[in-house]
Design a protein around this motif. Structure first.
Motif, PDB file in Angstrom:
ATOM      1  N   PHE A 240     -67.584  30.621  -2.270  1.00  0.00           N
ATOM      2  CA  PHE A 240     -66.490  29.642  -2.242  1.00  0.00           C
ATOM      3  C   PHE A 240     -66.687  28.623  -1.129  1.00  0.00           C
ATOM      4  N   ALA A 241     -67.290  29.060  -0.009  1.00  0.00           N
ATOM      5  CA  ALA A 241     -67.562  28.143   1.094  1.00  0.00           C
ATOM      6  C   ALA A 241     -68.635  27.125   0.719  1.00  0.00           C
ATOM      7  N   ALA A 242     -69.462  27.460  -0.281  1.00  0.00           N
ATOM      8  CA  ALA A 242     -70.542  26.566  -0.700  1.00  0.00           C
ATOM      9  C   ALA A 242     -70.075  25.526  -1.717  1.00  0.00           C
ATOM     10  N   ILE A 243     -68.855  25.691  -2.239  1.00  0.00           N
ATOM     11  CA  ILE A 243     -68.379  24.788  -3.300  1.00  0.00           C
ATOM     12  C   ILE A 243     -68.371  23.315  -2.870  1.00  0.00           C
ATOM     13  N   PRO A 244     -67.800  22.960  -1.694  1.00  0.00           N
ATOM     14  CA  PRO A 244     -67.793  21.528  -1.327  1.00  0.00           C
ATOM     15  C   PRO A 244     -69.184  20.913  -1.269  1.00  0.00           C
ATOM     16  N   LEU A 245     -70.128  21.598  -0.625  1.00  0.00           N
ATOM     17  CA  LEU A 245     -71.489  21.062  -0.526  1.00  0.00           C
ATOM     18  C   LEU A 245     -72.157  21.038  -1.895  1.00  0.00           C
ATOM     19  N   PHE A 246     -71.916  22.076  -2.711  1.00  0.00           N
ATOM     20  CA  PHE A 246     -72.492  22.112  -4.053  1.00  0.00           C
ATOM     21  C   PHE A 246     -72.027  20.904  -4.869  1.00  0.00           C
ATOM     22  N   LEU A 247     -70.739  20.599  -4.809  1.00  0.00           N
ATOM     23  CA  LEU A 247     -70.204  19.456  -5.552  1.00  0.00           C
ATOM     24  C   LEU A 247     -70.760  18.142  -5.013  1.00  0.00           C
ATOM     25  N   LEU A 248     -70.930  18.072  -3.693  1.00  0.00           N
ATOM     26  CA  LEU A 248     -71.466  16.854  -3.097  1.00  0.00           C
ATOM     27  C   LEU A 248     -72.904  16.605  -3.527  1.00  0.00           C
ATOM     28  N   LEU A 249     -73.714  17.671  -3.505  1.00  0.00           N
ATOM     29  CA  LEU A 249     -75.138  17.519  -3.821  1.00  0.00           C
ATOM     30  C   LEU A 249     -75.394  17.345  -5.313  1.00  0.00           C
ATOM     31  N   THR A 250     -74.443  17.736  -6.146  1.00  0.00           N
ATOM     32  CA  THR A 250     -74.632  17.615  -7.597  1.00  0.00           C
ATOM     33  C   THR A 250     -73.671  16.594  -8.201  1.00  0.00           C
ATOM     34  N   ASP A 251     -73.171  15.689  -7.361  1.00  0.00           N
ATOM     35  CA  ASP A 251     -72.143  14.737  -7.789  1.00  0.00           C
ATOM     36  C   ASP A 251     -72.597  13.871  -8.964  1.00  0.00           C
ATOM     37  N   SER A 252     -73.854  13.474  -8.973  1.00  0.00           N
ATOM     38  CA  SER A 252     -74.347  12.565 -10.012  1.00  0.00           C
ATOM     39  C   SER A 252     -74.947  13.298 -11.212  1.00  0.00           C
ATOM     40  N   ARG A 253     -74.803  14.609 -11.259  1.00  0.00           N
ATOM     41  CA  ARG A 253     -75.426  15.388 -12.325  1.00  0.00           C
ATOM     42  C   ARG A 253     -74.414  15.746 -13.405  1.00  0.00           C
ATOM     43  N   SER A 254     -74.939  16.008 -14.594  1.00  0.00           N
ATOM     44  CA  SER A 254     -74.084  16.408 -15.715  1.00  0.00           C
ATOM     45  C   SER A 254     -73.652  17.858 -15.540  1.00  0.00           C
TER      46      SER A 254
ATOM     47  N   ILE B  40     -62.652  25.106  -9.911  1.00  0.00           N
ATOM     48  CA  ILE B  40     -62.156  25.895  -8.777  1.00  0.00           C
ATOM     49  C   ILE B  40     -61.775  24.977  -7.623  1.00  0.00           C
ATOM     50  N   GLY B  41     -62.636  24.001  -7.328  1.00  0.00           N
ATOM     51  CA  GLY B  41     -62.351  23.055  -6.262  1.00  0.00           C
ATOM     52  C   GLY B  41     -61.117  22.222  -6.546  1.00  0.00           C
ATOM     53  N   ASP B  42     -60.975  21.788  -7.808  1.00  0.00           N
ATOM     54  CA  ASP B  42     -59.800  20.987  -8.177  1.00  0.00           C
ATOM     55  C   ASP B  42     -58.521  21.799  -8.083  1.00  0.00           C
ATOM     56  N   ARG B  43     -58.580  23.066  -8.484  1.00  0.00           N
ATOM     57  CA  ARG B  43     -57.382  23.903  -8.515  1.00  0.00           C
ATOM     58  C   ARG B  43     -56.961  24.348  -7.113  1.00  0.00           C
ATOM     59  N   LEU B  44     -57.922  24.808  -6.317  1.00  0.00           N
ATOM     60  CA  LEU B  44     -57.589  25.348  -5.001  1.00  0.00           C
ATOM     61  C   LEU B  44     -57.466  24.271  -3.932  1.00  0.00           C
ATOM     62  N   GLY B  45     -58.292  23.240  -4.050  1.00  0.00           N
ATOM     63  CA  GLY B  45     -58.295  22.224  -3.006  1.00  0.00           C
ATOM     64  C   GLY B  45     -58.912  22.763  -1.718  1.00  0.00           C
ATOM     65  N   ARG B  46     -59.007  21.896  -0.738  1.00  0.00           N
ATOM     66  CA  ARG B  46     -59.606  22.298   0.535  1.00  0.00           C
ATOM     67  C   ARG B  46     -58.788  23.398   1.209  1.00  0.00           C
ATOM     68  N   THR B  47     -57.454  23.295   1.142  1.00  0.00           N
ATOM     69  CA  THR B  47     -56.610  24.309   1.787  1.00  0.00           C
ATOM     70  C   THR B  47     -56.804  25.679   1.151  1.00  0.00           C
ATOM     71  N   GLY B  48     -56.831  25.730  -0.176  1.00  0.00           N
ATOM     72  CA  GLY B  48     -57.017  27.002  -0.868  1.00  0.00           C
ATOM     73  C   GLY B  48     -58.362  27.626  -0.560  1.00  0.00           C
ATOM     74  N   LEU B  49     -59.418  26.806  -0.522  1.00  0.00           N
ATOM     75  CA  LEU B  49     -60.756  27.315  -0.197  1.00  0.00           C
ATOM     76  C   LEU B  49     -60.805  27.834   1.237  1.00  0.00           C
ATOM     77  N   ASN B  50     -60.131  27.139   2.156  1.00  0.00           N
ATOM     78  CA  ASN B  50     -60.104  27.594   3.549  1.00  0.00           C
ATOM     79  C   ASN B  50     -59.389  28.933   3.686  1.00  0.00           C
ATOM     80  N   ILE B  51     -58.307  29.108   2.905  1.00  0.00           N
ATOM     81  CA  ILE B  51     -57.591  30.384   2.947  1.00  0.00           C
ATOM     82  C   ILE B  51     -58.499  31.520   2.476  1.00  0.00           C
ATOM     83  N   LEU B  52     -59.237  31.288   1.387  1.00  0.00           N
ATOM     84  CA  LEU B  52     -60.178  32.302   0.894  1.00  0.00           C
ATOM     85  C   LEU B  52     -61.231  32.617   1.948  1.00  0.00           C
ATOM     86  N   ASN B  53     -61.758  31.586   2.586  1.00  0.00           N
ATOM     87  CA  ASN B  53     -62.782  31.797   3.609  1.00  0.00           C
ATOM     88  C   ASN B  53     -62.241  32.615   4.766  1.00  0.00           C
TER      89      ASN B  53
END
Length: 210
Positions: free
Chosen positions: A21-35, A170-183
């Motif tokens: 879950f901590a990798a989600i923000p970076l994963f989305l950033l690095l794959t932003d232009s991908r299908s 997951i990122g859209d549903r939880l948002g940064r706050t939700g992901l931080n709580i999980l972490n």
């Protein structure tokens, strides 16, 4: 073989350390232009890279310890310290330096195979996860123990693939706050496990403490 509870503890501990879950923000950033299909392939590559790395590290742990001249209790003490430092960073909702340094983060955008580097390594697999894998695999003997350990690693990596594959919803549903709580929750669990591993190592080094 170890007790069933030990294998459950191994799986929960390692999943908390890897913390996809901590990798989600970076994963989305690095794959932003991908299908969506390309993102799924990247997630699969990352999960497979994590599995291969941990299996190799886990089964070469005995050789590594012998080459270093270190005992398993000593490795437990060192591994417990590393895991506790990671747990503190997770509780603060930050990536620990043991997972990824600022230099590695800035270099990430230049990588083409982002599923392997930097997502699988060093973001997911690092000193903490490698230490935990070696410690738990070295605690038991026999092909049944080895087989169960590999099965647990495979199950964890399947979970990583699912989380990364569903990173966008997951990122859209939880948002940064939700992901931080999980972490933070994973961090608290990891802190408790780190202290226990550290204590077990101390008892092994100094039997009088037992």
């Amino acid at each position: 073989m170890l007790d069933a509870l030990d294998y459950v503890r191994f799986g929960l501990t390692l999943f908390s350390i890897l913390d996809p879950f901590a990798a989600i923000p970076l994963f989305l950033l690095l794959t932003d232009s991908r299908s969506a299909q390309q993102r799924s392939a990247t997630a699969r590559t990352a999960a497979l890279a994590v599995f291969v790395t941990l299996v190799v590290a886990g089964f070469s742990g005995d050789l590594i310890l012998r080459l270093l001249g270190a005992s398993l209790p000593a490795f437990q003490v060192g591994g417990g310290i590393v895991l506790f430092l990671m747990a503190l960073s997770m509780i603060n909702a930050q990536l620990s330096p043991q997972q990824q340094t600022p230099e590695e983060a800035s270099e990430a955008s230049d990588r083409s195979a982002v599923g392997v580097v930097p997502i699988a390594m060093p973001l997911l697999v690092g000193p903490g996860s490698i230490s935990a894998t070696i410690i738990y695999i070295e605690r038991g003997t026999g092909w049944q123990h080895k087989g169960l350990s590999v099965a647990i690693l495979a199950l964890i990596c399947l979970g990583i693939w699912v989380v990364l594959k569903l990173a966008q919803p997951i990122g859209d549903r939880l948002g940064r706050t939700g992901l931080n709580i999980l972490n933070r929750i994973f961090g608290l669990l990891l802190a408790a496990v780190a202290v226990q591993i550290f204590a077990n190592g101390l008892r092994g080094l100094f039997p009088a403490l037992g």
